[in-house]
Design a protein around this motif. Sequence first.
Motif, PDB file in Angstrom:
ATOM      1  N   ILE A 219       0.870  -1.175   0.000  1.00  0.00           N
ATOM      2  CA  ILE A 219       0.000   0.000   0.000  1.00  0.00           C
ATOM      3  C   ILE A 219       0.910   1.230   0.000  1.00  0.00           C
ATOM      4  N   MET A 220       0.571   2.191  -0.859  1.00  0.00           N
ATOM      5  CA  MET A 220       1.467   3.332  -1.044  1.00  0.00           C
ATOM      6  C   MET A 220       1.019   4.536  -0.207  1.00  0.00           C
ATOM      7  N   SER A 221       1.938   5.481  -0.063  1.00  0.00           N
ATOM      8  CA  SER A 221       1.658   6.729   0.658  1.00  0.00           C
ATOM      9  C   SER A 221       0.539   7.498  -0.028  1.00  0.00           C
ATOM     10  N   LEU A 222      -0.269   8.185   0.778  1.00  0.00           N
ATOM     11  CA  LEU A 222      -1.358   8.966   0.182  1.00  0.00           C
ATOM     12  C   LEU A 222      -0.831  10.256  -0.462  1.00  0.00           C
ATOM     13  N   ASP A 223       0.371  10.673  -0.073  1.00  0.00           N
ATOM     14  CA  ASP A 223       0.909  11.911  -0.654  1.00  0.00           C
ATOM     15  C   ASP A 223       1.929  11.641  -1.763  1.00  0.00           C
ATOM     16  N   ASP A 224       2.283  10.382  -1.955  1.00  0.00           N
ATOM     17  CA  ASP A 224       3.263  10.053  -2.990  1.00  0.00           C
ATOM     18  C   ASP A 224       3.172   8.555  -3.318  1.00  0.00           C
ATOM     19  N   PRO A 225       2.512   8.235  -4.422  1.00  0.00           N
ATOM     20  CA  PRO A 225       2.248   6.823  -4.723  1.00  0.00           C
ATOM     21  C   PRO A 225       3.482   6.043  -5.176  1.00  0.00           C
ATOM     22  N   THR A 226       4.664   6.685  -5.113  1.00  0.00           N
ATOM     23  CA  THR A 226       5.875   5.920  -5.440  1.00  0.00           C
ATOM     24  C   THR A 226       6.536   5.416  -4.156  1.00  0.00           C
ATOM     25  N   LYS A 227       6.017   5.870  -2.990  1.00  0.00           N
ATOM     26  CA  LYS A 227       6.606   5.446  -1.713  1.00  0.00           C
ATOM     27  C   LYS A 227       5.622   4.570  -0.960  1.00  0.00           C
ATOM     28  N   LYS A 228       6.153   3.616  -0.196  1.00  0.00           N
ATOM     29  CA  LYS A 228       5.291   2.727   0.592  1.00  0.00           C
ATOM     30  C   LYS A 228       4.666   3.495   1.760  1.00  0.00           C
ATOM     31  N   MET A 229       3.418   3.203   2.075  1.00  0.00           N
ATOM     32  CA  MET A 229       2.806   3.826   3.254  1.00  0.00           C
ATOM     33  C   MET A 229       3.546   3.333   4.496  1.00  0.00           C
ATOM     34  N   ALA A 230       4.087   4.268   5.270  1.00  0.00           N
ATOM     35  CA  ALA A 230       4.881   3.856   6.433  1.00  0.00           C
ATOM     36  C   ALA A 230       4.685   4.833   7.580  1.00  0.00           C
ATOM     37  N   LYS A 231       4.621   4.270   8.803  1.00  0.00           N
ATOM     38  CA  LYS A 231       4.434   5.113   9.980  1.00  0.00           C
ATOM     39  C   LYS A 231       5.648   6.002  10.236  1.00  0.00           C
ATOM     40  N   SER A 232       6.787   5.680   9.610  1.00  0.00           N
ATOM     41  CA  SER A 232       7.986   6.496   9.811  1.00  0.00           C
ATOM     42  C   SER A 232       7.989   7.766   8.958  1.00  0.00           C
ATOM     43  N   ASN A 233       7.018   7.918   8.053  1.00  0.00           N
ATOM     44  CA  ASN A 233       6.957   9.112   7.199  1.00  0.00           C
ATOM     45  C   ASN A 233       6.634  10.343   8.062  1.00  0.00           C
ATOM     46  N   PRO A 234       7.413  11.433   7.915  1.00  0.00           N
ATOM     47  CA  PRO A 234       7.150  12.603   8.759  1.00  0.00           C
ATOM     48  C   PRO A 234       5.806  13.288   8.467  1.00  0.00           C
ATOM     49  N   ASN A 235       5.215  13.036   7.308  1.00  0.00           N
ATOM     50  CA  ASN A 235       3.927  13.668   6.998  1.00  0.00           C
ATOM     51  C   ASN A 235       2.765  12.752   7.385  1.00  0.00           C
ATOM     52  N   PRO A 236       2.013  13.103   8.460  1.00  0.00           N
ATOM     53  CA  PRO A 236       0.909  12.236   8.894  1.00  0.00           C
ATOM     54  C   PRO A 236      -0.192  12.101   7.842  1.00  0.00           C
ATOM     55  N   GLY A 237      -0.242  13.035   6.890  1.00  0.00           N
ATOM     56  CA  GLY A 237      -1.235  12.946   5.824  1.00  0.00           C
ATOM     57  C   GLY A 237      -0.917  11.819   4.836  1.00  0.00           C
ATOM     58  N   SER A 238       0.280  11.246   4.955  1.00  0.00           N
ATOM     59  CA  SER A 238       0.703  10.219   3.992  1.00  0.00           C
ATOM     60  C   SER A 238       0.192   8.833   4.373  1.00  0.00           C
ATOM     61  N   ALA A 256      -5.818  12.975  -0.466  1.00  0.00           N
ATOM     62  CA  ALA A 256      -4.833  12.097  -1.113  1.00  0.00           C
ATOM     63  C   ALA A 256      -4.545  12.593  -2.522  1.00  0.00           C
ATOM     64  N   VAL A 257      -3.287  12.503  -2.940  1.00  0.00           N
ATOM     65  CA  VAL A 257      -2.973  12.954  -4.300  1.00  0.00           C
ATOM     66  C   VAL A 257      -3.637  12.020  -5.303  1.00  0.00           C
ATOM     67  N   THR A 258      -3.951  12.575  -6.472  1.00  0.00           N
ATOM     68  CA  THR A 258      -4.527  11.753  -7.541  1.00  0.00           C
ATOM     69  C   THR A 258      -3.642  11.900  -8.780  1.00  0.00           C
ATOM     70  N   ASP A 259      -4.096  11.310  -9.877  1.00  0.00           N
ATOM     71  CA  ASP A 259      -3.310  11.363 -11.111  1.00  0.00           C
ATOM     72  C   ASP A 259      -3.999  12.286 -12.105  1.00  0.00           C
ATOM     73  N   SER A 260      -3.292  12.581 -13.190  1.00  0.00           N
ATOM     74  CA  SER A 260      -3.942  13.401 -14.209  1.00  0.00           C
ATOM     75  C   SER A 260      -5.049  12.573 -14.869  1.00  0.00           C
ATOM     76  N   GLY A 261      -5.961  13.267 -15.554  1.00  0.00           N
ATOM     77  CA  GLY A 261      -7.107  12.581 -16.161  1.00  0.00           C
ATOM     78  C   GLY A 261      -8.249  12.476 -15.166  1.00  0.00           C
ATOM     79  N   THR A 262      -9.304  11.788 -15.562  1.00  0.00           N
ATOM     80  CA  THR A 262     -10.466  11.681 -14.683  1.00  0.00           C
ATOM     81  C   THR A 262     -10.929  10.241 -14.514  1.00  0.00           C
ATOM     82  N   GLU A 263     -10.435   9.347 -15.357  1.00  0.00           N
ATOM     83  CA  GLU A 263     -10.954   7.985 -15.336  1.00  0.00           C
ATOM     84  C   GLU A 263     -10.471   7.205 -14.105  1.00  0.00           C
ATOM     85  N   ILE A 264     -11.384   6.464 -13.483  1.00  0.00           N
ATOM     86  CA  ILE A 264     -11.027   5.661 -12.305  1.00  0.00           C
ATOM     87  C   ILE A 264     -10.586   4.287 -12.774  1.00  0.00           C
ATOM     88  N   LYS A 265      -9.267   4.161 -12.924  1.00  0.00           N
ATOM     89  CA  LYS A 265      -8.688   2.942 -13.490  1.00  0.00           C
ATOM     90  C   LYS A 265      -7.338   2.639 -12.835  1.00  0.00           C
TER      91      LYS A 265
END
Length: 367
Positions: A219-238, A256-265
Motif C-alpha cells: 500500500i502506497m503513501s497517500l501523498d506520494d504513490p511511489t513510496k510505501k505507506m509507512a508510519k515512519s513518514n514525517p507527513n501524517p497525511g501520507s 490524497a494525491v490523484t493522477d492526471s485525467g479523470t478515469e477511475i482505473k
Amino acid sequence: MRGESPDRRVLAPAAPRGDKGGVTDATSPEALKKRPRVFSGVQPTGTLTLGNYVGALRNWVQGQHDVDPIFCVVNDHAITVRIDPEELRRNTREVASVYLAVGLDPEHCILFVQSDVPEHTGLAWVLNSVTYYGELHRMTQFKDKTAKKQLEGVSAGLLNYPILMAADILLYDTDEVPVGEDQKQHVELCRDVAIRFNGLFGETFVVPKPVIPKIGARIMSLDDPTKKMAKSNPNPGSYILLTDPPDVIRKKLARAVTDSGTEIKAAADKPAIANLLTIASALSGKAIATLEDEYAGKMYGHLKKDLGELVAETLRPIQEKIATYMADPAQLEAILDRGAERARHIAGPTLARAKQRIGLGWRQSGR
Ligand code: AMP
Ligand code: TRP
C-alpha cells in the motif's frame, strides 16, 4: 444497513472471514499436525497503519483457522533504532491489542511478545555465524534506512536485524511467513541461512516460504504513490493509522494525491488511483475490475468519499476493541504470558537442537 437485505453500496466492508464457522475441530492435535505452521510479526515502533492491516494483519486473520498460527510482537527488533523506552512499552501493548482487536483468536493462535522468549536472541547469535556481512549489507531495507546517514552512527542491530528475523521464523519450524512485499527479501535471506546451516551441520531447520498477498502487498503513501505507506513518514497525511478517528480518515483520503485525467482505473500511469482502488478492493472484497466498472463515468471525488466511509467503517469496530484491550492490562498480560509459555515449548527444543548441531551443546551426556 437496513433489515437483512444485502448491502448494495459500491463500497461496503467485506464480511469477516476470521470466524470459526464450522471448523471448530481445527485445533485438535491431529488437525494441527497437517496444517502449515505460520509465523509472522509486526514491530512496535508506532501505531500501525492501514498498510500493515491490508498487507499483513488482515491476511493473518482470514487464514488463521486453516493453519497452525504463531504471531509475535517483535519488540527486540524495535530497539535497532532509537526509541523511547516508555513509548516502546506502550506500543508493545498496543500492537498486542491490535492483534486481538482485528480478530486473531488467542485460543487458537499463539500470541506473544518476542522479548518474553529469550530463545529468539539466543538463536540469532548462532545464526550470526552462518550469515555473511555482504548478504546483510545488500538488504534493501537496510539500504533505505541508512540512506543519507553516516554509517558511524548506524547501530549494528540494524544491520543484523534480518538475522533476528530469521531466528524468529526458524525457531518454530515455520512453513509459511505471511508478510507484505517489503519483507520478502528478508524471508528469502532466512531461507538461504536455513539451507546453509542444514548443509553445514545436518538437517536442523524447516525451510520457510514467504506468502505475499495478491492484493495489497504494498500500500502506497497517500501523498506520494511511489513510496510505501509507512508510519515512519514525517507527513501524517501520507498514512492512515488504525487509530485515526473517522473524520481524520475521511480528510486524509479526501486530500490524497490523484493522477492526471479523470478515469477511475488501476493503470500503470495512474499509481495514485490504483492505490486507492487496491485499498478499496482489499477492504470490500470486490475485484479491482468490478470496482472500475462500478465507477465508470464517476469522478475521483466519488471514489475518495466512498473509500473514506469504507475505511472508517472497517476500522470502527477494531478501534473499539483496541480501546477495550488497552484498558484491561491484566487480561492482555494473561493472554501474552500464556502465549510466551506456549512459544517457549516449541522454541526451546529448536534452539537446543541448533546448539547441539553446531557444537555449543558440549556435554558428553548429550544434554
Ligand atoms: P512493519 O511495520 O515494518 O513491522 O511491518 C509489519 C508488516 O506489515 C510486514 O508484513 C510488512 O510487510 C507489512 N507492511 C508494512 N507496510 C506496508 C504497506 N505499506 N503495504 C503493505 N504491507 C505493509
Ligand atoms: N521485519 C518485519 C517487518 O519489519 C517484522 C518481523 C520480525 C517479522 N520478525 C519477523 C515478520 C518474522 C515475519 C516473520 O515487518
